[in-house]
Motif scaffolding. Structure first.
Motif, PDB file in Angstrom:
ATOM      1  N   ARG A  38       5.006  16.524  18.302  1.00  0.00           N
ATOM      2  CA  ARG A  38       5.442  18.548  16.870  1.00  0.00           C
ATOM      3  C   ARG A  38       3.983  18.447  16.831  1.00  0.00           C
ATOM      4  O   ARG A  38       3.374  19.706  16.792  1.00  0.00           O
ATOM      5  CB  ARG A  38       5.405  18.093  15.821  1.00  0.00           C
ATOM      6  N   GLU A  39       2.741  17.086  16.171  1.00  0.00           N
ATOM      7  CA  GLU A  39       1.714  17.777  16.065  1.00  0.00           C
ATOM      8  C   GLU A  39       1.004  18.475  17.327  1.00  0.00           C
ATOM      9  O   GLU A  39      -0.529  18.820  16.890  1.00  0.00           O
ATOM     10  CB  GLU A  39       0.592  16.884  15.138  1.00  0.00           C
ATOM     11  N   ARG A  42       1.806  21.904  18.022  1.00  0.00           N
ATOM     12  CA  ARG A  42       1.791  22.696  16.902  1.00  0.00           C
ATOM     13  C   ARG A  42      -0.283  23.289  17.311  1.00  0.00           C
ATOM     14  O   ARG A  42      -0.210  24.448  16.970  1.00  0.00           O
ATOM     15  CB  ARG A  42       1.803  22.363  15.357  1.00  0.00           C
ATOM     16  N   TRP A  48      -1.454  26.873  13.144  1.00  0.00           N
ATOM     17  CA  TRP A  48      -0.256  27.231  12.340  1.00  0.00           C
ATOM     18  C   TRP A  48       0.292  27.247  11.140  1.00  0.00           C
ATOM     19  O   TRP A  48       1.214  28.029  10.885  1.00  0.00           O
ATOM     20  CB  TRP A  48      -0.070  25.563  12.329  1.00  0.00           C
ATOM     21  N   ARG A  52       3.328  29.853  10.243  1.00  0.00           N
ATOM     22  CA  ARG A  52       4.272  28.716   8.779  1.00  0.00           C
ATOM     23  C   ARG A  52       4.505  30.398   7.967  1.00  0.00           C
ATOM     24  O   ARG A  52       5.436  30.021   7.452  1.00  0.00           O
ATOM     25  CB  ARG A  52       3.588  28.140   7.829  1.00  0.00           C
ATOM     26  N   ARG A 261       8.483  23.742  18.532  1.00  0.00           N
ATOM     27  CA  ARG A 261       7.707  23.399  18.287  1.00  0.00           C
ATOM     28  C   ARG A 261       8.178  21.910  17.358  1.00  0.00           C
ATOM     29  O   ARG A 261       7.665  20.576  17.395  1.00  0.00           O
ATOM     30  CB  ARG A 261       6.048  24.221  17.749  1.00  0.00           C
ATOM     31  N   SER A 262       8.334  22.194  16.038  1.00  0.00           N
ATOM     32  CA  SER A 262       9.125  21.657  15.215  1.00  0.00           C
ATOM     33  C   SER A 262       9.645  20.033  15.072  1.00  0.00           C
ATOM     34  O   SER A 262      10.208  19.949  14.703  1.00  0.00           O
ATOM     35  CB  SER A 262       9.448  22.058  13.597  1.00  0.00           C
ATOM     36  N   CYS A 315      15.538  22.772  11.807  1.00  0.00           N
ATOM     37  CA  CYS A 315      14.508  21.986  12.495  1.00  0.00           C
ATOM     38  C   CYS A 315      14.509  20.143  12.680  1.00  0.00           C
ATOM     39  O   CYS A 315      14.218  19.513  13.989  1.00  0.00           O
ATOM     40  CB  CYS A 315      12.751  22.243  12.897  1.00  0.00           C
ATOM     41  N   ALA A 317      12.282  18.706  11.128  1.00  0.00           N
ATOM     42  CA  ALA A 317      10.932  17.859  11.135  1.00  0.00           C
ATOM     43  C   ALA A 317      10.928  16.834   9.728  1.00  0.00           C
ATOM     44  O   ALA A 317      10.353  16.113   9.421  1.00  0.00           O
ATOM     45  CB  ALA A 317      10.101  19.485  10.583  1.00  0.00           C
ATOM     46  N   THR A 371       5.212  19.784   5.928  1.00  0.00           N
ATOM     47  CA  THR A 371       5.686  19.916   7.046  1.00  0.00           C
ATOM     48  C   THR A 371       6.460  21.171   7.888  1.00  0.00           C
ATOM     49  O   THR A 371       6.437  21.185   8.466  1.00  0.00           O
ATOM     50  CB  THR A 371       6.399  18.634   8.296  1.00  0.00           C
ATOM     51  N   CYS A 372       7.282  21.630   6.397  1.00  0.00           N
ATOM     52  CA  CYS A 372       8.653  22.724   7.205  1.00  0.00           C
ATOM     53  C   CYS A 372       8.323  23.933   7.739  1.00  0.00           C
ATOM     54  O   CYS A 372       6.816  24.178   7.188  1.00  0.00           O
ATOM     55  CB  CYS A 372       8.959  22.908   5.603  1.00  0.00           C
ATOM     56  N   PRO A 373       8.023  24.152   8.827  1.00  0.00           N
ATOM     57  CA  PRO A 373       7.868  25.418   9.634  1.00  0.00           C
ATOM     58  C   PRO A 373       7.566  27.101   8.549  1.00  0.00           C
ATOM     59  O   PRO A 373       7.089  27.760   9.479  1.00  0.00           O
ATOM     60  CB  PRO A 373       8.716  25.380  10.569  1.00  0.00           C
TER      61      PRO A 373
END
Length: 493
Positions: A38-39, A42, A48, A52, A261-262, A315, A317, A371-373
């Protein structure tokens, strides 16, 4: 059962989950692997935090103008020849779909992965129709169905709690005679499912995003099963939460990118589809499209401090960074929506009586929020749930009201508060372990509390509490002496 997966009490579920070492290891491994993917994904996209903010703006805009976008989307679906049904409750949606299946004399249904159809318990209701055969075509959901309808443990990776040996045994019941090689088992599943696709009368999908200005349904998958579910059966049913809207393809492109991605750490999933009713000249797709737009408690969040949970793009995440989820897994939550997402959403959809424990199943570390997109303030929403529940508890239980009144009186009266500070060390003597640690001795705690009665019992059941220090270590007393010393120095005493 709706979103609830069990009637077992929460603390019992937690104890059972703590014993499941395989599950804990599997979750930990998946969380660590997903973190790296994930990282990296992003970082590759770049900027990123700006993405977001854009994702949050898109989702908040839709929620703010939700009635307008719902009307626009419904009109455009119908212009393309489809049908739209607004379902207030889960039973309304199930009744519409089962009635449709009976009218069309449907005998075989194929489904792609959908949390919202699980939410309304659609599979088991459809299977009550005589002669009905239904098949989940997502590989993970297919495994769970074949294993006596086992419950999912993750919203993106439903079979996270199973290993290849367990899956091999599940497939052996279906006629598989190979080894536990994932490639061989996947090939078996593909061949097994293909027959159902070709014979299906009805396809049922969820919806990642519904495009308001075109009436199209956006689905993102890695297996292609959703595409076959949409392309082959003559009748397609789409079940979507009422908040899963975007104004146009432009916003869908942004959110699909962030979702992929998430959720799985990819630039884009293998299949990203936009579908509607078959039009003249097309060789596949449904000839009869029905879109069910489900409320089922979501409107209760509108205009409240919990409204931002409707921004969620599913997602997963937040599950992949949560230390509590890492400890108890998905089944510990007792909801089809586990993790921080479920701890916020489940009490809204199902009520505090059923899911009131979940907001307290959190360390409030804030990792889920970070972390929430789409920047849902998940840990703050958990705190808000606790506030609402505590206010409700004080109103509903006379004993709790009296306890809180007593606490309020004691903490609001300086003399009583000072008296409590003077005697708290002595009063806790009977609850203190006889083997204090060196650190506790250093701070003059003289032991630690391993058991406490009444409302403090929940704390000491799972952790020790330092014993209050002697009054010589009392901050108020120290501060008073400090101030007196300063005055004495000032006056040359």
């Amino acid at each position: 059962m709706g979103i609830s997966t069990t009637t077992t009490p929460f603390l019992t579920r937690v104890k059972e989950s703590e014993k499941d070492k395989f599950m804990q290891q599997a979750v930990a491994k998946a969380q660590d692997a997903q973190w790296d993917k994930r990282e990296a994904s992003r970082k590759e996209l770049g900027h990123w935090q700006d993405w977001r903010k854009l994702g949050e703006q898109i989702r908040q805009h839709v929620i703010h103008y939700l009635p307008d976008y719902l009307e626009e989307f419904a009109d455009n679906v119908e212009k393309r020849g489809g049908h739209v049904f607004f379902a207030q409750k889960d039973t309304d949606a199930v009744e519409y779909i089962t009635k449709l299946a009976k009218e069309k004399q449907v005998q075989r249904v194929v489904k792609s992965k959908s949390m919202v159809t699980t939410e309304i318990n659609l599979d088991k209701e459809l299977l009550k129709i005589p002669g009905m055969k239904l098949m989940e075509t997502d590989l993970a959901e297919f495994i769970l169905q074949s294993d006596n309808w086992d419950e999912p443990t993750h919203i993106v990776f439903p079979t996270l709690h199973k290993n290849r040996d367990q899956i091999q045994k599940v497939f052996e019941k279906l006629g598989y005679d190979g080894d536990n090689d994932p490639t061989h088992m996947a090939r078996f599943a593909r061949e097994y499912l293909r027959r159902y696709f070709l014979q299906a009368d009805m396809g049922i999908t969820g919806c990642n995003f519904a495009i308001a200005d075109s009436g199209l349904i956006n689905l993102v998958t890695n297996e292609g099963n959703a595409d076959l579910t949409m392309a082959i059966p003559k009748t397609q049913v789409v079940v979507m939460g009422m908040e899963r809207l975007v104004p146009s393809l432009k916003e869908a492109e942004v959110l699909d990118n962030m979702l992929s991605r998430s959720a799985v750490g990819q630039k884009l999933t293998s299949y990203c589809s936009f579908s509607g009713e078959q039009v003249t000249g097309e060789s596949d797709g449904p000839e009869d499209l029905h879109v069910i737009i489900l409320d089922n408690g979501r409107s209760k969040a509108l205009g409240t401090p919990f409204e931002s949970i409707l921004q969620c793009i599913r997602c997963g995440a937040c599950l992949n960074v949560c230390p509590v989820y890492r400890h108890i897994g998905g089944h510990g939550y007792g909801s089809i929506y586990p993790g921080p997402l479920g701890a916020v959403l489940s009490p809204i959809l199902g009520g505090y009586d059923q899911f009131g424990d979940l907001p307290f199943a959190s360390s409030l570390c804030g990792a889920c929020t970070e972390t929430c997109p789409v920047r849902i303030p998940l840990h703050r929403l958990l705190i808000k749930h606790r506030e609402v529940m505590m206010d409700k508890l004080k109103m509903d239980k006379p004993t709790t009201r009296e306890i809180m009144k007593t606490v309020g009186l004691g903490t609001g009266t300086p003399n009583l508060f000072q008296m409590a500070l003077e005697f708290d060390h002595m009063a806790t003597r009977m609850f203190v372990s006889k083997k204090p640690t060196t650190v506790q001795n250093l701070y003059n705690h003289e032991g630690h509390i391993t058991w406490a009665p009444s409302i403090a019992k929940g704390w000491t059941d799972v952790r020790d509490a330092p014993r209050p220090p002697k009054h010589t270590e009392n901050f108020r007393r120290w501060f008073q002496n400090f101030e007196e010393s300063k005055e004495a120095v000032r006056h040359g005493k």
